[in-house]
Scaffold this active site. Structure first.
Site, PDB file in Angstrom:
ATOM      1  N   ASN A  23       0.825  -1.203   0.000  1.00  0.00           N
ATOM      2  CA  ASN A  23       0.000   0.000   0.000  1.00  0.00           C
ATOM      3  C   ASN A  23       0.862   1.257   0.000  1.00  0.00           C
ATOM      4  OD1 ASN A  23      -2.181  -1.741   0.186  1.00  0.00           O
ATOM      5  ND2 ASN A  23      -2.218  -1.656   2.412  1.00  0.00           N
ATOM      6  N   VAL A  24       0.363   2.302  -0.628  1.00  0.00           N
ATOM      7  CA  VAL A  24       1.107   3.557  -0.751  1.00  0.00           C
ATOM      8  C   VAL A  24       0.456   4.680   0.035  1.00  0.00           C
ATOM      9  CG1 VAL A  24       1.935   2.899  -3.044  1.00  0.00           C
ATOM     10  CG2 VAL A  24      -0.127   4.302  -2.851  1.00  0.00           C
ATOM     11  N   HIS A  76       5.767  -0.485  -2.637  1.00  0.00           N
ATOM     12  CA  HIS A  76       5.256   0.085  -3.873  1.00  0.00           C
ATOM     13  C   HIS A  76       5.318   1.609  -3.892  1.00  0.00           C
ATOM     14  CE1 HIS A  76       2.807  -3.700  -5.231  1.00  0.00           C
ATOM     15  NE2 HIS A  76       4.085  -3.945  -5.005  1.00  0.00           N
ATOM     16  N   CYS A  87       9.750  19.987 -12.592  1.00  0.00           N
ATOM     17  CA  CYS A  87      10.787  19.947 -11.564  1.00  0.00           C
ATOM     18  C   CYS A  87      11.459  21.307 -11.444  1.00  0.00           C
ATOM     19  CB  CYS A  87      11.816  18.872 -11.919  1.00  0.00           C
ATOM     20  SG  CYS A  87      13.202  18.755 -10.765  1.00  0.00           S
ATOM     21  N   ALA A 109      -9.808  -7.655   8.240  1.00  0.00           N
ATOM     22  CA  ALA A 109      -8.603  -7.559   9.075  1.00  0.00           C
ATOM     23  C   ALA A 109      -8.872  -6.761  10.341  1.00  0.00           C
ATOM     24  CB  ALA A 109      -7.478  -6.915   8.268  1.00  0.00           C
TER      25      ALA A 109
END
Length: 241
Positions: free
Chosen positions: A97-98, A114, A142, A231
């Site tokens: 998970n990110v 990830h 950038c 969970a």
């Protein structure tokens, strides 16, 4: 539910996937159609997709950033934090998970395999990845090189995981073999490699393997134990031993 036996020699390697975050309200994009606004998720999560339409990709990730700011860790995340505090260096958490929910919950021995949603990097120059919570309407350029477009610091389809993460898992399992080893996979489809192959590495280290998932994962047959359910409801009881 009978708690998982955790004695003074037990080391635990945990792998989490999108299922644990879904319980906090993060969409998995691996449902029936796997689409986002009628786009296959690969179109917004691949180098090819970014080259073809960086604006679309950033719109996808900007929406995810905005949504992720509003969600909180659930009892499943917190149960893993409690387990880490009990085991110390005999615990390691690898997540696919990110969204940063494990970190928000307090996990420290953590590998975000990830990538990180709230981190960006330049697609052209060697600028190090940096914390970035902004939502962008247009692809940002950038500020360091002035040429490359920034991209989310995410491992996209077709890209490789950090070899350092895989090496850390290997070292952990080698060291853990002096005692009892448990491998626990939570909320994962068992379809994305190399993460889906960690159960086989764990079995080579003589680990007892557990899967906690809402549905049987694609690799469920390679686990010693499968506990079906959420969970957030199961982990606090399972890890209480």
């Amino acid at each position: 539910m009978t708690p998982l036996l955790l004695d003074a020699t037990t080391s635990v390697l945990v792998l989490t996937g999108a299922g644990i975050s879904a319980e906090s309200g993060i969409p998995t994009f691996r449902g029936i159609d796997g689409l986002w606004e009628n786009h296959p998720v690969e179109e917004v999560a691949s180098p090819e997709g970014f080259r073809a339409d960086p604006t679309l990709v950033w719109r996808f990730y900007s929406q995810r950033r905005v949504a992720a700011r509003t969600v909180q860790p659930n009892p499943g995340h917190r149960a893993l934090v409690d387990l880490e505090q009990r085991l110390g260096d005999r615990f390691l958490l690898a997540t696919q998970n990110v969204d940063g929910l494990h970190r928000k919950a307090g996990s420290q021995r953590l590998m975000e395999m990830h990538g990180q949603l709230f981190t960006s990097r330049c697609s052209r120059c060697a600028r190090p990845p940096f914390h970035d919570e902004k939502a962008y309407d247009l692809p940002p350029r950038c500020e360091v090189c002035g040429e490359g477009l920034l991209r989310p610091h995410i491992v996209w389809f077709g890209e490789s995981l950090d070899e350092g993460d895989l090496e850390r898992i290997h070292r952990f399992l080698i060291q853990a073999r002096t005692g009892r080893v448990v491998f626990l996979a939570v909320g994962t489809s068992g379809a994305v490699f190399p993460a889906a192959g960690l159960v086989d590495l764990a079995r080579q280290a003589r680990a007892e393997t557990w899967l906690v998932n809402a549905d049987p994962a694609e690799n469920v047959g390679r686990f010693d134990h499968f506990v079906q359910g959420k969970a957030g409801e199961l982990l606090p009881a399972l890890l209480a031993g």
